[in-house]
Design a protein around this motif. Structure first.
Motif, PDB file in Angstrom:
ATOM      1  N   GLN A 161       0.831  -1.206   0.000  1.00 26.56           N
ATOM      2  CA  GLN A 161       0.000   0.000   0.000  1.00 26.56           C
ATOM      3  C   GLN A 161       0.865   1.254   0.000  1.00 26.56           C
ATOM      4  O   GLN A 161       0.566   2.217  -0.706  1.00 26.56           O
ATOM      5  N   LYS A 162       1.938   1.238   0.764  1.00 23.73           N
ATOM      6  CA  LYS A 162       2.858   2.373   0.779  1.00 23.73           C
ATOM      7  C   LYS A 162       3.467   2.574  -0.601  1.00 23.73           C
ATOM      8  O   LYS A 162       3.586   3.709  -1.073  1.00 23.73           O
ATOM      9  N   ARG A 163       3.856   1.484  -1.237  1.00 29.74           N
ATOM     10  CA  ARG A 163       4.441   1.567  -2.578  1.00 29.74           C
ATOM     11  C   ARG A 163       3.436   2.128  -3.568  1.00 29.74           C
ATOM     12  O   ARG A 163       3.774   2.982  -4.398  1.00 29.74           O
ATOM     13  N   LEU A 164       2.185   1.684  -3.491  1.00 32.64           N
ATOM     14  CA  LEU A 164       1.157   2.187  -4.398  1.00 32.64           C
ATOM     15  C   LEU A 164       0.927   3.683  -4.218  1.00 32.64           C
ATOM     16  O   LEU A 164       0.790   4.428  -5.195  1.00 32.64           O
ATOM     17  N   VAL A 165       0.888   4.144  -2.986  1.00 35.99           N
ATOM     18  CA  VAL A 165       0.702   5.574  -2.712  1.00 35.99           C
ATOM     19  C   VAL A 165       1.882   6.360  -3.280  1.00 35.99           C
ATOM     20  O   VAL A 165       1.693   7.370  -3.963  1.00 35.99           O
ATOM     21  N   THR A 166       3.089   5.899  -3.008  1.00 38.04           N
ATOM     22  CA  THR A 166       4.279   6.602  -3.476  1.00 38.04           C
ATOM     23  C   THR A 166       4.346   6.637  -4.999  1.00 38.04           C
ATOM     24  O   THR A 166       4.614   7.686  -5.599  1.00 38.04           O
ATOM     25  N   GLU A 167       4.109   5.512  -5.632  1.00 38.29           N
ATOM     26  CA  GLU A 167       4.185   5.446  -7.089  1.00 38.29           C
ATOM     27  C   GLU A 167       3.121   6.305  -7.759  1.00 38.29           C
ATOM     28  O   GLU A 167       3.416   7.039  -8.714  1.00 38.29           O
ATOM     29  N   THR A 168       1.899   6.254  -7.259  1.00 39.53           N
ATOM     30  CA  THR A 168       0.836   7.036  -7.892  1.00 39.53           C
ATOM     31  C   THR A 168       1.011   8.521  -7.606  1.00 39.53           C
ATOM     32  O   THR A 168       0.698   9.354  -8.451  1.00 39.53           O
ATOM     33  N   PHE A 179      -7.972  12.256  -7.562  1.00 39.56           N
ATOM     34  CA  PHE A 179      -6.866  11.326  -7.822  1.00 39.56           C
ATOM     35  C   PHE A 179      -7.278  10.282  -8.854  1.00 39.56           C
ATOM     36  O   PHE A 179      -6.508   9.941  -9.749  1.00 39.56           O
ATOM     37  N   LYS A 180      -8.502   9.790  -8.724  1.00 44.25           N
ATOM     38  CA  LYS A 180      -9.009   8.799  -9.687  1.00 44.25           C
ATOM     39  C   LYS A 180      -9.033   9.399 -11.097  1.00 44.25           C
ATOM     40  O   LYS A 180      -8.644   8.746 -12.064  1.00 44.25           O
ATOM     41  N   GLU A 181      -9.476  10.638 -11.204  1.00 44.98           N
ATOM     42  CA  GLU A 181      -9.502  11.314 -12.508  1.00 44.98           C
ATOM     43  C   GLU A 181      -8.095  11.467 -13.073  1.00 44.98           C
ATOM     44  O   GLU A 181      -7.875  11.250 -14.263  1.00 44.98           O
ATOM     45  N   PHE A 182      -7.147  11.846 -12.230  1.00 53.61           N
ATOM     46  CA  PHE A 182      -5.779  12.057 -12.700  1.00 53.61           C
ATOM     47  C   PHE A 182      -5.108  10.758 -13.126  1.00 53.61           C
ATOM     48  O   PHE A 182      -4.317  10.757 -14.067  1.00 53.61           O
ATOM     49  N   LEU A 183      -5.406   9.681 -12.423  1.00 50.12           N
ATOM     50  CA  LEU A 183      -4.720   8.418 -12.705  1.00 50.12           C
ATOM     51  C   LEU A 183      -5.417   7.565 -13.754  1.00 50.12           C
ATOM     52  O   LEU A 183      -4.799   6.649 -14.303  1.00 50.12           O
ATOM     53  N   GLY A 184      -6.675   7.827 -14.010  1.00 49.50           N
ATOM     54  CA  GLY A 184      -7.388   7.065 -15.029  1.00 49.50           C
ATOM     55  C   GLY A 184      -7.358   5.564 -14.750  1.00 49.50           C
ATOM     56  O   GLY A 184      -7.695   5.125 -13.653  1.00 49.50           O
ATOM     57  N   SER A 185      -6.898   4.786 -15.714  1.00 48.59           N
ATOM     58  CA  SER A 185      -6.908   3.329 -15.583  1.00 48.59           C
ATOM     59  C   SER A 185      -5.934   2.814 -14.530  1.00 48.59           C
ATOM     60  O   SER A 185      -6.034   1.667 -14.099  1.00 48.59           O
TER      61      SER A 185
END
Length: 169
Positions: free
Chosen positions: A27-34, A137-143
């Protein structure tokens, strides 16, 4: 890069649970990467957050004296609005960058909480901002925005808010 991110957070395993934050290594990795993706255009991100917040909660505009009388559609061009929007994105970057240093993170978040509490912002307003952040965030990251990323960000924001809300106790 996984090794760098793992050492950044202080946990090497995706399944290891950080007792302080309640987040797993993954989860930490996902937050950092996104966040690395979203932080590329902080002004655009901050404006999107503020515009969404004021669309959803127009009553919040009265707390922003510098641009409260600016017509909604003119806000993105208002320099004081842009400055606040940029400050939001920069604050998020500072928070994410400070996750590796719990003492610094707590000091930053307590200061942020004190500043907003003195201005009259409420726990409810912070919680409404969380919902706005997740949508933007969902809009910015899209898929790239998956249920797993949503869960990681939701938990990360809950952790951040748990520290900010110490000021409100």
């Amino acid at each position: 890069m996984g090794g760098l991110l793992s050492s950044y957070w202080g946990y090497s395993g995706d399944d290891e649970l950080d007792p302080a934050s309640g987040l797993t290594g993954k989860q930490k990795r996902l937050v950092t990467e996104t966040w690395g993706i979203m932080r590329q255009d902080p002004m655009k991100l901050g404006i999107a957050v503020m515009m969404r917040l004021f669309t959803k909660h127009p009553e919040y505009r009265s707390q922003f004296h510098a641009f409260k009388d600016t017509p909604h559609e003119d806000l993105p061009k208002n320099k004081r609005f842009q400055a606040h929007a940029s400050a939001i994105a920069n604050a998020l970057s500072t928070i994410i960058d400070s996750l590796k240093d719990p003492g610094l993170l707590e000091a930053i978040l307590i200061s942020l909480g004190e500043k907003h509490h003195k201005r009259g912002q409420t726990v409810e307003q912070f919680n409404n901002l969380k919902l706005v952040l997740l949508v933007v965030f969902k809009e910015f990251l899209g898929s790239r925005w998956t249920p797993e990323v949503n869960n990681a960000w939701s938990k990360a924001l809950d952790f951040v808010y748990s520290i900010i809300f110490k000021v409100y106790a």
